[in-house]
Design an enzyme around this catalytic site. Structure first.
Site, PDB file in Angstrom:
ATOM      1  N   LYS A 147       0.969  -1.354  -0.082  1.00 56.68           N
ATOM      2  CA  LYS A 147      -0.080   0.012  -0.032  1.00 56.68           C
ATOM      3  C   LYS A 147       1.101   1.169  -0.010  1.00 56.68           C
ATOM      4  O   LYS A 147       2.098   1.135   0.491  1.00 56.68           O
ATOM      5  CB  LYS A 147      -1.076  -0.078   1.271  1.00 56.68           C
ATOM      6  CG  LYS A 147      -0.250  -0.170   2.421  1.00 56.68           C
ATOM      7  CD  LYS A 147       0.804   0.690   3.231  1.00 56.68           C
ATOM      8  CE  LYS A 147       0.549   2.129   3.297  1.00 56.68           C
ATOM      9  NZ  LYS A 147       1.946   2.801   3.843  1.00 56.68           N
ATOM     10  N   TYR A 236      -4.111   4.882   6.358  1.00 55.69           N
ATOM     11  CA  TYR A 236      -4.351   3.759   7.345  1.00 55.69           C
ATOM     12  C   TYR A 236      -5.728   4.379   8.186  1.00 55.69           C
ATOM     13  O   TYR A 236      -6.745   3.599   8.343  1.00 55.69           O
ATOM     14  CB  TYR A 236      -3.468   3.725   8.469  1.00 55.69           C
ATOM     15  CG  TYR A 236      -2.212   2.897   7.906  1.00 55.69           C
ATOM     16  CD1 TYR A 236      -2.133   1.653   7.996  1.00 55.69           C
ATOM     17  CD2 TYR A 236      -0.896   3.842   7.522  1.00 55.69           C
ATOM     18  CE1 TYR A 236      -0.993   1.116   7.385  1.00 55.69           C
ATOM     19  CE2 TYR A 236       0.012   2.872   7.262  1.00 55.69           C
ATOM     20  CZ  TYR A 236       0.129   1.555   7.208  1.00 55.69           C
ATOM     21  OH  TYR A 236       1.040   0.735   6.740  1.00 55.69           O
TER      22      TYR A 236
END
Ligand code: NAD
Length: 385
Positions: A147, A236
């Site tokens: 990511k 996140y």
């Protein structure tokens, strides 16, 4: 290299992860759940281990992911791809990788002829994820990419299309979605333990220091990082609001503050605060920073109780508290190896021909939202998504 942990401890962890995941799939009455487990009764070789090629032998690969393979049931390291032959040779010896399975970035495409490689795991700077995903798909290999998925929604789409065309799996390494405390938080929310969820706050930040940490040199370059703290850390918070609510945001607002005299923030942003509105009315307020001491936490507020996870997205340390009108209580849960669970999930999806829980489309959704947050910060206007 074969796993060194005992089969019993592995089985215990997988059983535990499976239980939490099953709980996570219990849908609440009001919202559809885009995040569901893909465990299937389909038969497959329970003993089989798929071969993973690690592309990019940097800090995260060496310190977290490669050591986690020892706890995997279905994944092992069979190839390494690096621009540094000495480093690759040393790590190959450590992990039992054959010399013929060490590749450079130039001859990476010949990995197509290596039957020991089933999955290519890309742990390169973000701006290189798209190129290596497309090359891996062309080589006929399944892809797990770190990511954030890529610099732009267009690059994400290219990755999805390339994997579809090659008929290989594509998964984004959203480790928190394989981590027991986060899965437990989702399960409690779905069961209604907090009542109706009204709002979420989420904060992620750390001091980016390219003079001290080599891994931070590419993080302040737009071409390699795609952006600043939002791409690297704010994601996140963003991803958590989506898996905690099970909803997709419909509107965003944002403010950015970056000191352009600070050489770290010539190309990428420092701090960005953003607000998300979800269809059911839930509001989320998130912060992301490259100039404040480490924070990785969220708190979910319902009309009956609140749930706090701080840290929420650490590697090995999580701390859950639930509070209501009668007081606060700590929730005791066993830490699990989220990296191994994530790697095993990828392998199981290939072995069982299932769609990963965090496929390319999941990565694309976050990158689209990140672009909307940047637009809101740039224009000072609400952006509908
Ligand atoms: P790093 O700099 O330590 O590793 C990057 C690797 O890529 C290095 O080995 C470097 O030599 C190699 N590389 C190849 N071409 C390069 C180029 N043109 N410029 C710079 N480096 C090049 O960085 P890292 O912190 O290990 O991050 C790697 C990836 O992992 C990123 O996608 C990052 O977002 C992701 N990451 C994920 C987590 C997580 O918790 N999931 C944590 C940290 C990093």
């Amino acid at each position: 290299m074969e796993p060194t942990s005992s089969p019993d401890s592995r089985r215990r962890f997988l059983r535990q992860a499976g239980l939490s995941a099953a709980l996570a799939a219990v849908a609440g009455p009001a919202v559809a759940l885009p995040f569901t487990e893909t465990t299937s009764p389909m038969q497959y070789d329970d003993q089989k281990k798929l071969g993973f090629a690690i592309v990019g032998l940097g800090k995260f690969a060496q310190e977290q992911m490669m050591p986690a393979f020892k706890d995997c049931k279905h994944a092992r390291i069979t190839a390494l791809v690096s621009g540094s032959p000495d480093k690759a040779k040393k790590l190959a010896a450590e992990y039992g990788v054959e010399a013929k399975s060490i590749y450079s970035y130039d001859n990476f495409d010949s990995i197509k002829d290596n039957p020991a490689v089933d999955v290519v795991y890309i742990v390169l700077p973000v701006g290189l994820h798209a190129e290596y995903t497309v090359r891996a798909a062309k080589a006929g290999k399944h892809v797990l990419t770190e990511k954030p998925m890529a610099n732009t929604p267009e690059d994400c789409q290219k990755m999805i299309d390339a994997c579809k065309k090659a008929n290989v799996k594509l998964m984004v390494a959203y480790r928190a979605q394989y981590e027991p405390f986060n899965l437990d938080a989702i399960a409690r929310i779905r069961k209604g333990e907090l009542g109706k969820v009204m709002q979420i706050t989420a904060d992620h930040g750390r001091i980016v220091d390219p003079t001290g940490d080599k891994a931070d040199t590419w993080r302040i370059q737009k071409k390699l990082a795609g952006g600043g703290s939002l791409m690297d850390l704010g994601i996140y918070s963003l991803n958590a609001t989506r898996y905690l609510t099970g909803e997709e945001p419909v509107e965003v607002t944002a403010l950015e503050m970056s000191d352009k005299a600070d050489p770290r923030f010539k190309e990428v942003e420092d701090r960005i605060h953003f607000t998300l509105r979800f269809p059911s009315g839930i509001l989320a307020t998130c912060t992301s920073s490259y100039s404040t001491e480490g924070v990785k936490r969220y708190r979910v507020f319902g009309d009956k109780a609140w749930l706090d996870l701080d840290p929420a997205t650490d590697y090995y340390k999580h701390n859950m508290t639930i509070g209501d009108k009668d007081g606060e209580r700590k929730i005791s849960l066993k830490e699990g190896n989220q990296f191994a669970a994530e790697l095993d999930h990828m392998a199981e999806c290939v072995l069982q021909n299932k769609t990963p829980k965090t496929p390319g489309e999941e990565g694309l959704k976050d990158i689209r939202l990140i672009m909307a947050i940047y637009e809101a910060a740039r224009t000072g206007k609400k952006v509908k998504v």
